[in-house]
Design an enzyme around this catalytic site. Structure first.
Site, short mmCIF file in Angstrom:
data_model
loop_
_atom_site.label_atom_id
_atom_site.label_comp_id
_atom_site.label_asym_id
_atom_site.label_seq_id
_atom_site.Cartn_x
_atom_site.Cartn_y
_atom_site.Cartn_z
N ARG A 160 -2.84 59.96 36.45
CA ARG A 160 -2.94 58.64 37.07
C ARG A 160 -3.99 58.61 38.20
O ARG A 160 -3.79 58.02 39.25
CB ARG A 160 -1.58 58.16 37.59
CG ARG A 160 -0.51 58.09 36.52
CD ARG A 160 -0.87 57.13 35.40
NE ARG A 160 0.12 57.18 34.33
CZ ARG A 160 -0.03 57.89 33.21
NH1 ARG A 160 -1.11 58.63 33.01
NH2 ARG A 160 0.90 57.87 32.28
N SER A 210 5.86 51.51 34.26
CA SER A 210 6.46 52.57 35.08
C SER A 210 6.14 52.31 36.55
O SER A 210 4.97 52.25 36.92
CB SER A 210 5.94 53.94 34.66
OG SER A 210 6.31 54.24 33.34
N GLU A 280 3.58 54.23 41.41
CA GLU A 280 2.42 54.15 40.51
C GLU A 280 1.77 52.79 40.65
O GLU A 280 0.58 52.62 40.39
CB GLU A 280 2.89 54.38 39.06
CG GLU A 280 1.76 54.46 38.06
CD GLU A 280 2.22 54.93 36.70
OE1 GLU A 280 1.89 54.26 35.70
OE2 GLU A 280 2.88 55.98 36.61
#
Length: 288
Positions: A160, A210, A280
């Protein structure tokens, strides 16, 4: 280039929450992206760049400055042999369909991610064992006012993360390199992944996917579930009982509801397991 004033950002995020942007720009090509950024820099105005808004939580207070939205108006997709070049605003689902229709495999993992290519490259998005760094060949960016082409090997892709996050780069487009395969086989794999998503994810509610990054050695959803937080609510925001890694807009939630729920979840997981959850989701604007 479309310019809107005092535009509500809840239309531009998949959480369907958030206040107004003082100014919203929707560029349709590279020159308009450059023009948008240079105008902000010249005036000293704060600005942010967003894509499909599928990984954002925008404050209910909105954003004091300019939001440059790279939408599907800047989303051309071109195929050349086993390579696909897509502009930043192209939706991942559209790129995946194009790959399938041309008998190109390797992008099935992204077919159900509700984001744009630019946002996916920016954060090295992934799902079901695949991620952007596995297929990217090069990335075109706007950096310090110049258009630059960066080999994928120099993008510092990790979980990420990409170098674009560190160096204030705006993703303009990217080329991915895939492998030839039977479109029927590709379709079957995409269908199987879509079936898994429908079964395991709360797709019927607005969310940002998420909500937390995967802590090393753990799964965020399991930590949250094992903390007894399935169905935990703050206002209209809820930890999805279907998949505890998702915070959902269950009932007309505000961004403040979602933010407070995220804070509560982080605190409780820390207390129970001594594991720090990191969001995230990108936070835009003021929340405190």
């Amino acid at each position: 280039m479309i310019e809107l004033r005092e535009e509500s950002l809840n239309k531009y995020t998949t959480f369907r929450t958030g206040g107004k942007a003082e100014r919203l720009l929707l560029p349709e090509n590279i020159e308009e992206v450059k023009e948008a950024v240079s105008s902000c820099r010249a005036s000293g105005e704060d600005y942010i760049v967003i894509g499909n808004g599928s990984n954002l939580l925008v404050s209910d207070k909105g954003y004091k400055g300019t939001v440059i939205c790279i939408s599907d108006k800047f989303g051309a997709i071109k195929v050349d042999g086993d390579a696909i070049y897509a502009e930043a605003g192209a939706m991942l689902s559209a790129v995946a369909r194009t790959a399938r229709d041309n008998g190109l495999a390797g992008f099935e993992f992204a077919s159900g991610i509700p984001g744009s290519l630019g946002g996916a490259v920016f954060m090295n998005a992934g799902a079901y064992g695949g991620e952007i760094k596995q297929v990217a060949e090069f990335v075109d960016v706007l950096h310090d006012g110049e258009v630059k082409r960066i080999p994928a090997s120099e993008m510092n892709f990790s979980y990420r993360h990409s170098i674009a996050m560190e160096q204030d780069m705006i993703i303009l487009g990217a080329q991915i390199r895939l492998t030839e395969d039977d479109p029927t086989e590709i379709t079957a794999r995409m269908s199987e992944l879509n079936k898994k998503r429908v079964e395991k994810q709360p797709l019927e509610y607005p969310s940002a996917g998420s909500t937390f990054k995967r802590p090393e050695g753990y799964f965020a959803g399991k930590l949250i579930q094992d903390s007894g937080l399935a169905g935990y609510r703050v206002g209209g925001a809820m930890v999805s009982p279907k998949h505890c890694g998702f915070v959902i807009n269950y009932d007309n939630a505000t961004s403040t509801d979602i933010y407070q729920l995220m804070q509560d979840v982080t605190r409780i997981v820390q207390e129970k397991f001594d594991v720090t959850l990191e969001p995230e989701v990108r936070l835009i604007g003021e929340f405190v």
